[in-house]
Scaffold this motif. Structure first.
Motif, short mmCIF file in Angstrom:
data_model
loop_
_atom_site.label_atom_id
_atom_site.label_comp_id
_atom_site.label_asym_id
_atom_site.label_seq_id
_atom_site.Cartn_x
_atom_site.Cartn_y
_atom_site.Cartn_z
N UNK A 108 0.84 -1.52 0.16
CA UNK A 108 -0.03 0.05 -0.26
C UNK A 108 0.33 1.14 0.25
N UNK A 109 1.73 1.04 0.95
CA UNK A 109 2.83 2.72 0.79
C UNK A 109 3.70 3.15 -0.62
N UNK A 110 3.83 1.64 -1.38
CA UNK A 110 4.62 1.86 -2.40
C UNK A 110 3.19 2.05 -3.46
N UNK A 111 2.11 1.65 -3.05
CA UNK A 111 1.10 2.40 -4.01
C UNK A 111 0.92 3.74 -4.17
N UNK A 112 0.88 4.52 -3.30
CA UNK A 112 0.70 5.42 -2.38
C UNK A 112 2.00 6.56 -3.13
N UNK A 113 2.97 5.78 -2.84
CA UNK A 113 4.11 7.17 -3.08
C UNK A 113 4.34 7.71 -4.63
N UNK A 114 4.23 9.12 -4.73
CA UNK A 114 4.17 9.72 -5.66
C UNK A 114 5.64 9.56 -6.95
N UNK A 115 5.10 9.65 -7.86
CA UNK A 115 6.13 9.67 -8.93
C UNK A 115 8.04 10.00 -8.74
N UNK A 116 8.66 9.20 -8.98
CA UNK A 116 10.50 9.73 -8.37
C UNK A 116 10.89 10.47 -10.10
N UNK A 117 11.79 11.02 -9.81
CA UNK A 117 12.83 11.46 -10.79
C UNK A 117 14.07 10.99 -10.76
N UNK A 118 14.74 10.80 -12.39
CA UNK A 118 16.02 10.26 -11.97
C UNK A 118 17.49 11.98 -12.00
N UNK A 119 18.00 11.24 -12.00
CA UNK A 119 19.05 13.20 -11.90
C UNK A 119 20.23 11.87 -12.47
N UNK B 6 16.46 13.91 -15.74
CA UNK B 6 15.50 13.09 -16.82
C UNK B 6 14.45 13.45 -17.30
N UNK B 7 13.94 13.94 -18.27
CA UNK B 7 12.16 14.48 -18.12
C UNK B 7 11.22 13.68 -17.89
N UNK B 8 11.57 12.52 -18.49
CA UNK B 8 10.29 11.22 -17.53
C UNK B 8 10.51 9.81 -15.77
N UNK B 9 9.57 11.06 -15.68
CA UNK B 9 8.97 10.23 -14.20
C UNK B 9 9.46 8.77 -14.46
N UNK B 10 9.35 8.47 -12.88
CA UNK B 10 9.72 6.73 -12.97
C UNK B 10 8.54 6.21 -11.66
N UNK B 11 8.55 5.35 -11.61
CA UNK B 11 7.60 4.88 -10.40
C UNK B 11 8.62 3.89 -9.73
N UNK B 12 8.47 3.91 -8.53
CA UNK B 12 8.45 2.56 -7.32
C UNK B 12 8.00 1.71 -7.78
N UNK B 13 8.82 0.18 -8.15
CA UNK B 13 7.88 -0.76 -8.26
C UNK B 13 7.79 -1.86 -7.60
N UNK B 14 9.28 -2.00 -6.76
CA UNK B 14 9.43 -3.46 -5.60
C UNK B 14 10.43 -2.61 -4.64
N UNK B 15 10.28 -3.15 -3.09
CA UNK B 15 11.07 -3.23 -2.03
C UNK B 15 11.38 -4.47 -1.73
N UNK B 16 12.79 -5.15 -1.88
CA UNK B 16 13.13 -5.89 -1.31
C UNK B 16 12.78 -5.98 0.46
N UNK C 161 13.05 1.39 -8.46
CA UNK C 161 12.07 1.78 -9.23
C UNK C 161 12.07 1.76 -10.91
N UNK C 162 11.47 1.99 -11.22
CA UNK C 162 11.30 1.28 -12.99
C UNK C 162 10.47 2.95 -14.05
N UNK C 163 11.89 3.43 -14.86
CA UNK C 163 11.43 4.04 -15.39
C UNK C 163 11.79 3.74 -17.83
N UNK C 164 10.32 4.80 -18.26
CA UNK C 164 10.10 4.03 -19.41
C UNK C 164 11.33 5.04 -20.53
N UNK C 165 11.73 4.14 -21.37
CA UNK C 165 12.91 4.85 -22.49
C UNK C 165 13.14 4.57 -23.77
N UNK C 166 12.24 4.74 -23.98
CA UNK C 166 11.61 4.75 -25.42
C UNK C 166 12.81 5.59 -26.20
#
Length: 390
Positions: A235-246, A253-263, A277-282
């Motif tokens: 539930x905490x992962x789903x509630x997390x906001x989008x993250x950025x990558x420097x 990086x212009x495309x925001x990502x999302x935290x996908x899993x926590x070990x 965290x997962x980022x699209x990389x078109x």
């Protein structure tokens, strides 16, 4: 004569004292009348603070597949180059096929021989069956012919299996890509021996259409994430906001990502848990093996935000100057959130809404109990506080 001289000296001292007394009195009056210095102050009120948490990250492709041959042979052709985009099933390498072609031909000949043996055994068994039906031969003799037929059939099955294995080994000499991706380093070229047991793979195919940024969260961070156990980690992962990558060059990086899993395991040596965290990389900007920083927004509502320059440290404690109703400053210990934007602090205790604090001259010209003349802060100070507090 002596007594007259003493009287004259006493009179001189008295006159000097009379002359000096007004002078000292005037200096004291001048000091008392000196105006209190003008110091910029602000009145505190609850604000919303938009802060950030940064974590060092390692970038990996969604899939990083090591390409290894399934048979041993010399490389006869390399069909791709390093950094090339390939599709699933595209040919990457070809190994020497001479030996494997010979093995296929040999296995095919064995199948033909076994098939002939089956045909012969079947004819014999059919003939024996006819003779048995006429009581010309015994059942024992017929059973021997039937057993020979079954043996021939089994040998044919073995020969066919050997042919299938030889054909598969021949197919393995053509090494194809198991997925779409980008070709990595190719350490071995034509003429090199390739083997399944080789330490180095032929190459690596990385699917960079999406990339994972791996970073670590401490045990304390994880407890804060789940609200001290008030919600599950999912539930905490789903509630997390989008993250950025420097990126490593400092650009965002212009495309925001999302935290996908926590070990689910905390490393005992580091006290941290791996997060992905997962980022699209078109456009393929991000490459497997790169580095950067994952930036997680940290928004706080209705908190007290003050400029960092309005505080000072003394014996590992942080203080701020509160201005009382008499315009005297009083040093007050405060605690602040460890997360900050480099210009402002979020105060967790020591100050409250409605307090007035001094925001300039702290640590230089201000001292506890000093009287000041409050002044409006300069426009630059307000502009600096604006990005952190809304």
């Amino acid at each position: 004569m002596k007594s007259i001289a003493l009287s004259t000296g006493s009179i001189s001292l008295m006159l000097a004292a009379v002359v000096l007394f007004p002078s000292c009195s005037n200096k004291g009056q001048q000091m008392q009348q000196a105006p209190a210095p003008e110091i910029a102050t602000i009145t505190l009120s609850p604000q919303n603070a938009d802060l950030q948490n940064s974590f060092p990250a390692t970038i990996k492709g969604k899939t990083d597949i090591e390409i290894r041959p399934q048979v041993t042979g010399f490389i006869t052709k390399v069909h791709v180059d390093e950094g090339q985009h390939v599709r699933k099933g595209q040919v990457l390498f070809t190994l020497d096929q001479v030996t494997f072609n010979a093995a296929v031909e040999q296995a095919r000949a064995a199948v033909n021989s076994a098939q002939t043996a089956v045909n012969t055994a079947k004819m014999t068994a059919d003939n024996k069956k006819a003779l048995l039906d006429k009581n010309i031969i015994s059942a024992y003799e017929y059973q021997l012919s039937e057993n020979s037929l079954q043996q021939a059939v089994a040998q044919l099955a073995n020969a066919k299996a050997a042919l299938a294995s030889a054909q598969k080994n021949l197919a393995y000499t053509v090494v194809t890509s198991p997925s779409d991706g980008v070709v990595g380093t190719i350490p071995n070229r034509e003429g090199s021996l390739a083997s399944p047991s080789s330490a180095q793979p032929l190459t690596t195919v990385s699917d960079n259409s999406q990339v994972y940024a791996y970073f670590s969260l401490t045990e304390k961070d994880l407890l804060n994430l789940v609200g001290e156990g008030e919600r599950s980690i999912d539930a905490a992962i789903k509630a997390m906001p989008d993250v950025q990558l420097k990126l490593s060059d400092g650009t965002l990086y212009p495309i925001s990502g999302k935290v996908a899993t926590v070990s689910g395991v905390i490393d005992n040596s580091t006290g941290a848990s791996s997060v992905r965290a997962l980022f699209n990389n078109p456009n393929g900007v991000l490459r497997s093996g790169g580095t950067g920083q994952v930036i997680i927004p940290d928004s706080k509502e209705s908190v007290i935000v003050i400029p960092q320059k309005a505080t000072f440290e003394l014996q590992d404690r942080r203080f701020a100057y509160i201005v009382n109703d008499s315009n005297k400053i009083v040093s007050t210990p405060i605690t602040v959130d460890t997360n900050n934007d480099g210009k402002n602090f979020v105060v967790t205790s020591g100050l409250k809404a409605g307090d007035r604090i001094a925001i300039e001259g702290v640590g230089t010209k201000l001292s506890d109990g000093m009287t000041i003349t409050p002044a409006e802060p300069k426009a630059e100070a307000n502009a600096q506080a604006a990005p952190a507090a809304k």
